[in-house]
Design a protein around this motif. Structure first.
Motif, PDB file in Angstrom:
ATOM      1  N   ASN A 180       0.950  -1.246   0.166  1.00  0.00           N
ATOM      2  CA  ASN A 180       0.161   0.042   0.085  1.00  0.00           C
ATOM      3  C   ASN A 180       0.901   1.223  -0.046  1.00  0.00           C
ATOM      4  O   ASN A 180       0.756   2.123   0.892  1.00  0.00           O
ATOM      5  N   GLY A 183       0.142   5.420  -2.672  1.00  0.00           N
ATOM      6  CA  GLY A 183      -0.501   6.638  -2.289  1.00  0.00           C
ATOM      7  C   GLY A 183       0.617   7.472  -1.909  1.00  0.00           C
ATOM      8  O   GLY A 183       0.361   8.847  -2.085  1.00  0.00           O
ATOM      9  N   ILE A 444      -1.323  -4.192  10.188  1.00  0.00           N
ATOM     10  CA  ILE A 444      -2.748  -4.691   9.976  1.00  0.00           C
ATOM     11  C   ILE A 444      -2.779  -6.239  10.169  1.00  0.00           C
ATOM     12  O   ILE A 444      -2.124  -6.823   9.256  1.00  0.00           O
ATOM     13  N   ASP A 472       1.775  -1.762   6.590  1.00  0.00           N
ATOM     14  CA  ASP A 472       0.942  -0.829   5.702  1.00  0.00           C
ATOM     15  C   ASP A 472       1.624   0.467   5.512  1.00  0.00           C
ATOM     16  O   ASP A 472       1.464   1.386   6.473  1.00  0.00           O
ATOM     17  N   TYR A 474       1.259   3.099   3.678  1.00  0.00           N
ATOM     18  CA  TYR A 474       0.627   4.235   4.032  1.00  0.00           C
ATOM     19  C   TYR A 474       0.199   4.843   5.231  1.00  0.00           C
ATOM     20  O   TYR A 474       0.389   6.045   5.688  1.00  0.00           O
ATOM     21  N   SER A 475      -0.368   3.776   5.919  1.00  0.00           N
ATOM     22  CA  SER A 475      -0.864   4.308   7.100  1.00  0.00           C
ATOM     23  C   SER A 475       0.384   4.575   8.186  1.00  0.00           C
ATOM     24  O   SER A 475       0.402   5.491   9.040  1.00  0.00           O
TER      25      SER A 475
HETATM   26  C1  LIG Z   1      -3.878   2.352   1.438  1.00  0.00           C
HETATM   27  O1  LIG Z   1      -3.757   3.397   1.082  1.00  0.00           O
HETATM   28  C2  LIG Z   1      -4.665   4.560   0.722  1.00  0.00           C
HETATM   29  C3  LIG Z   1      -4.084   5.802   0.146  1.00  0.00           C
HETATM   30  O2  LIG Z   1      -3.728   5.545  -1.118  1.00  0.00           O
HETATM   31  C4  LIG Z   1      -5.626   4.630   1.954  1.00  0.00           C
HETATM   32  O3  LIG Z   1      -6.804   5.467   1.587  1.00  0.00           O
HETATM   33  C5  LIG Z   1      -6.065   3.233   2.447  1.00  0.00           C
HETATM   34  O4  LIG Z   1      -6.706   3.535   3.585  1.00  0.00           O
HETATM   35  C6  LIG Z   1      -4.790   2.438   2.717  1.00  0.00           C
HETATM   36  N1  LIG Z   1      -5.141   1.022   2.787  1.00  0.00           N
HETATM   37  C7  LIG Z   1      -5.373   0.422   3.949  1.00  0.00           C
HETATM   38  C8  LIG Z   1      -5.812  -0.849   4.198  1.00  0.00           C
HETATM   39  O5  LIG Z   1      -5.060   1.295   5.318  1.00  0.00           O
END
Ligand SMILES: *[C@@H]1O[C@H](CO)[C@@H](O)[C@H](O)[C@H]1NC(C)=O
Ligand SMILES: *[C@@H]1O[C@H](CO)[C@@H](O)[C@H](O)[C@H]1NC(C)=O
Ligand SMILES: *[C@@H]1O[C@H](CO)[C@@H](O)[C@H](O)[C@H]1NC(C)=O
Length: 851
Positions: A180, A183, A444, A472, A474-475
């Protein structure tokens, strides 16, 4: 003036450390490592020793290497013995003129090159032919994913030919099963300003996919002693592949790294035998510039060894944590190990079970636990790697070569390294502990329907197979942006807790508890726990029979060690330190219980000698918190003259579902240390005095004046005496209650033991008697024995907690192994570049030539 001299001093140090990088000639000379008191200069030490000073050991201040010409072996052994005897202040030594100066030699050891570290290269890759039914996800979702992938590649101008194969970055087949990360890239977060060192078998700095991100200054070849860690042996591919995962350049060659604008250095140590000196220097190499150390290796994963880094390496690791990156701490990321198929567990590896390393296990692209990835309580997080019929595509050695078969936990570690780099790019001030917090907070959990997930004291989910879950990107990086930095690290070491009792065989365990009081925590300035370590000594004639669990006051269970079929060593655990991250966020207050088990009934038996509990976490007052001393050679000396505090030991019988401590028999308290003061909250367990536990207290925070609520008379005496009086009253009260409970329990037991058949636990006991017939033969007991043991394990845990480590680990043993056994490529031990692989790979026509 002072500042100037400091600057001057450190530049001298720097040149000294550079000096230690001269080639060593182990054929012509013998080498020793020495820790000197800073008052004794290395030149003078050389004189006393009759040796040649070879320079400082890496970045370890006051640690130096000396050499002797070959042929003086016996003389050197005698010298080292003599030095050790002096340090232990043994008599009968020749009085020497330089006696005083000799005391300035604080530690010494011989340096011998060894090949003890192994790359965590992929076990046999899964065959392409067998595809699992789960694979067929709805095709519409896949189409949408492919479209999105193209869109992202277009927006970011990613022209790398194998980007489409890098499912770990963007998975179009199982959407969502990836890091992920895209983003973040779209936000411009791509690792700018970060530097990762790949400690491995070299790094191909001339690869067109790496050269623009290569960081020469932070690179070194410890195997062939030179500035350029070029892969030189035919199988020196591993480091380059790992480097590609982290920081392959966004261009028209192969794929991209997770942090594709980050820099990457190479530190080569795996291609030849190295000494502890080399290794210590390697993991601190360039530690003001190199920020992250990516380590996809470790001791052999045979399931039969317990191997920890030597003192110099452990010191270098702490040195990196305390001084590296301008005091924010080097970030060490280690691959968990590929020995699950051999029954190995990452708590038997002294690198992965270090509190200073981020231990990364693997999941496959179906989010399943691959058959090779080791489990343990020290595992923080997992991420994608080989298994589920696929592997990781990355850069390979050669100008434009790519690999599509990188795997094992070796490939998982560098992906987390890449994410750590992205977080650092956003917040360079994050400390080594902040990074671990970010992972804990944002990982996660996967496969939460599988057995083995526990809810921790802070409401997180933890599993020995998956740590806190999958990373993860992104988070994690979003949280990094606003993360409030944690206060410095505090700790609490319990005294050595003497047990000295035989371990019962079969469905029983031997439990020993230690109570942590609020007072102890305050004294140690410890607010909340991050890591917990337990150092222990257990005598056993077949080490693999042993297993150990740790129960926290809140009931969270860490399986510190598991029984290992292949481990037949007649040694037990000798001062071994196990680690757990499962207690992250607990306060620490209350009773901690260690339970040692030997569930195999056979001729091999053992004795639980002693243990020490250490809690590590965030300080209450960061301003007064000091740094922990470097590990010492005598940290584990516990034959001190002070009486070891007796702890409550309990044979945990399978007689009730209660927690082990509840069935505890009162022990003989007569030999408690007389100076034990009643603590503010005494309990029935024999809790050693707080003073002993607070050995490393940074300051004694006094109790407040109003320690008692007003209705209690103070007798006009000091607070301490009040505590004593009330403590005594409480003790007497608790003693009476305990006595009452004890008799009740005894009565209950008698009642229970009469009608034998009325209780399920009795069935367990009968079964136990039959066990030796089936299971005692260690050799050839085979699957039957295994399944029986597994079931027994379950019963054992059910007997007092309803949780089975066998169940927890069944993911790796039951779920995946048969699949592996079926594999066509099962004999394909190592990676080979044969056409078989490329033929089978889907849509990988571009592989192997990127332009
Ligand atoms: C993965 O990244 C996106 C942003 O690109 C975000 O909105 C999404 O929540 C993320 N997925 C998870 C499982 O956190
Ligand atoms: C990061 O580095 C790349 C390559 O050097 C550069 O093109 C880009 O502008 C940088 N991004 C930021 C946010 O500094
Ligand atoms: C532990 O085992 C060793 C060797 O087997 C033995 O010498 C030692 O006395 C044992 N210690 C205890 C306390 O049983």
């Amino acid at each position: 003036m002072r500042l100037l001299s400091v600057v001057g001093f450190s530049s001298i140090l720097f040149s000294l450390s550079a000096a230690s990088l001269y080639p060593r000639d182990h054929d012509a000379r013998d080498y020793i490592a020495v820790h000197l008191r800073s008052s004794l200069s290395p030149d003078r030490a050389a004189q006393i020793l009759g040796a040649r000073h070879e320079g400082q050991i890496g970045e370890l201040e006051d640690h130096h290497t000396f050499s002797f010409s070959k042929g003086r072996g016996d003389e050197i052994d005698k010298l080292l013995e003599d030095l050790q005897a002096r340090r232990k202040r043994k008599r009968h030594l020749d009085k020497r003129e330089d006696e005083e100066e000799l005391n300035g030699i604080l530690y010494s050891e011989k340096l011998i090159p060894k090949q003890r570290l192994h790359k965590r290269i992929p076990p046999p890759p899964a065959s392409w032919a067998k595809s699992r039914s789960k694979r067929s996800t709805q095709s519409r979702a896949k189409e949408a994913a492919v479209a999105r992938q193209q869109e992202i590649a277009g927006e970011l101008v990613i022209k790398d030919p194998i980007f489409v194969n890098q499912w770990h970055l963007f998975n179009t087949v199982q959407p969502g099963h990836d890091l992920n990360v895209t983003g973040l890239w779209l936000e411009g977060i791509t690792g700018n300003g970060t530097i990762t060192a790949i400690v491995d078998d070299g790094l191909d700095m001339y690869s067109n996919d790496l050269k623009d991100n290569y960081f020469a200054e932070g690179s070194y070849d410890f195997n062939d002693k030179g500035k350029e860690p070029k892969p030189r042996l035919s199988d020196d591919k591993h480091g380059t592949r790992c480097a590609g995962e982290v920081a392959a350049v966004k261009n028209n060659v192969c794929g991209v790294g997770v942090a594709y604008n980050g820099k990457v250095a190479g530190i080569r140590i795996l291609s030849k035998p190295v000494t502890d000196e080399d290794e210590a220097a390697a993991i601190n190499y360039g530690f003001q510039q190199n920020q992250i150390y990516s380590c996809s290796w470790g001791p052999v994963d045979s399931g039969a060894t317990m191997d920890a880094p030597g003192l110099l390496i452990r010191r270098a690791m702490v040195n990196g944590i305390q001084k590296g990156r301008d005091g924010k701490g080097s970030l060490f990321v280690f691959a968990a190990g590929n020995g699950a198929g051999n029954g190995d567990n990452c708590n038997f590896d002294g690198y992965t079970n270090s509190i200073y390393s981020i231990t990364v296990g693997a999941i496959d692209r179906e989010d399943q636990h691959p058959y090779y990835s080791e489990s343990c309580s020290a595992q923080l997080v997992v991420t994608y790697s080989s298994g589920g019929n696929d592997a990781i595509s990355t850069t390979d050695i050669g100008p434009d070569s790519c690999s599509n078969k990188h795997g094992g936990t070796s490939a998982a570690g560098p992906l987390v390294v890449g994410v750590v780099a992205l977080a650092l790019g956003v917040r360079p001030e994050l400390t080594w502990r902040d990074m671990q917090y970010l992972i804990v907070e944002t990982a996660i959990p996967v496969n939460t329907d599988q057995e083995g997930w526990q809810t921790t004291a802070i409401g997180k989910k933890f599993s020995h197979d998956f740590g806190y879950g999958k990373v993860d990107a992104y988070s994690m990086v979003q949280l990094a942006k606003t993360w409030k930095l944690v206060k410095p690290q505090a700790w609490l070491h319990s005294p050595w807790l003497k047990v000295h009792k035989d371990i019962p065989q079969g469905l029983k365990g031997l439990a020993s508890s230690f109570e942590i009081t609020e007072e102890m925590l305050k004294k140690n300035n410890l607010e909340r726990i991050e890591h917990v370590t337990v150092t222990m000594n257990v005598n056993h004639t077949r080490r693999g029979d042993l297993s150990v669990e740790l129960r926290s006051p809140t009931g969270v269970v860490s399986h510190l060690s598991v029984a290992r079929d292949g481990d037949t060593v007649n040694a037990g655990y000798v001062d071994w330190t196990f680690m757990s991250v499962a207690h992250w966020g607990e306060t620490g207050k209350g009773k901690w219980t260690v339970i040692v088990k030997d569930i195999t009934i056979n001729d091999f038996s053992g004795r639980f000698l002693d243990w020490q509990l250490s809690l590590w976490g965030e300080s209450i007052d960061g301003k007064i918190q000091k740094l922990h001393p470097l590990p010492g050679p005598h940290d584990h000396d516990h034959d001190t003259s002070e009486p070891a505090p007796e702890v409550m030991t309990t044979t945990v019988a399978s007689t009730g579902p209660s927690k082990p401590s509840a069935t505890g028999k009162p022990t003989n308290h007569l030999d408690r240390p007389v100076n034990a003061k009643p603590s503010a909250s005494p309990t029935s367990t024999a809790v050693p005095s707080g003073s002993a536990a607070a050995a490393a207290t940074p300051s004694t925070s006094g109790l407040t004046d109003s320690f008692l609520p007003s209705p209690f008379p103070t007798f006009g005496v000091s607070k301490r005496t009040q505590i004593w009086i009330y403590g005594s009253i409480a003790l007497i009260f608790i003693f009476c209650v305990t006595l009452g409970v004890y008799f009740l329990v005894q009565r209950h037991k008698r009642l229970r033991n009469n009608p034998r058949d009325d209780y399920e636990f009795e069935m367990v006991a009968e079964d136990e008697e039959g066990y030796p017939l089936n299971g005692a033969g260690v050799a050839g007991a085979g699957a039957k024995k295994q399944s029986q043991r597994r079931r027994r394990g379950g019963e054992l845990y059910d007997a007092f907690a309803g949780e089975s480590d066998e169940e927890i680990f069944s993911g790796s043993e039951d779920g995946e192994k048969p699949y592996y056994d079926d594999e066509e490529d099962g004999d394909d031990e190592r990676e080979d570049d044969g056409p078989k692989w490329s033929e089978k790979s889907r849509g990988s026509g571009e592989l192997g030539s990127g332009s």
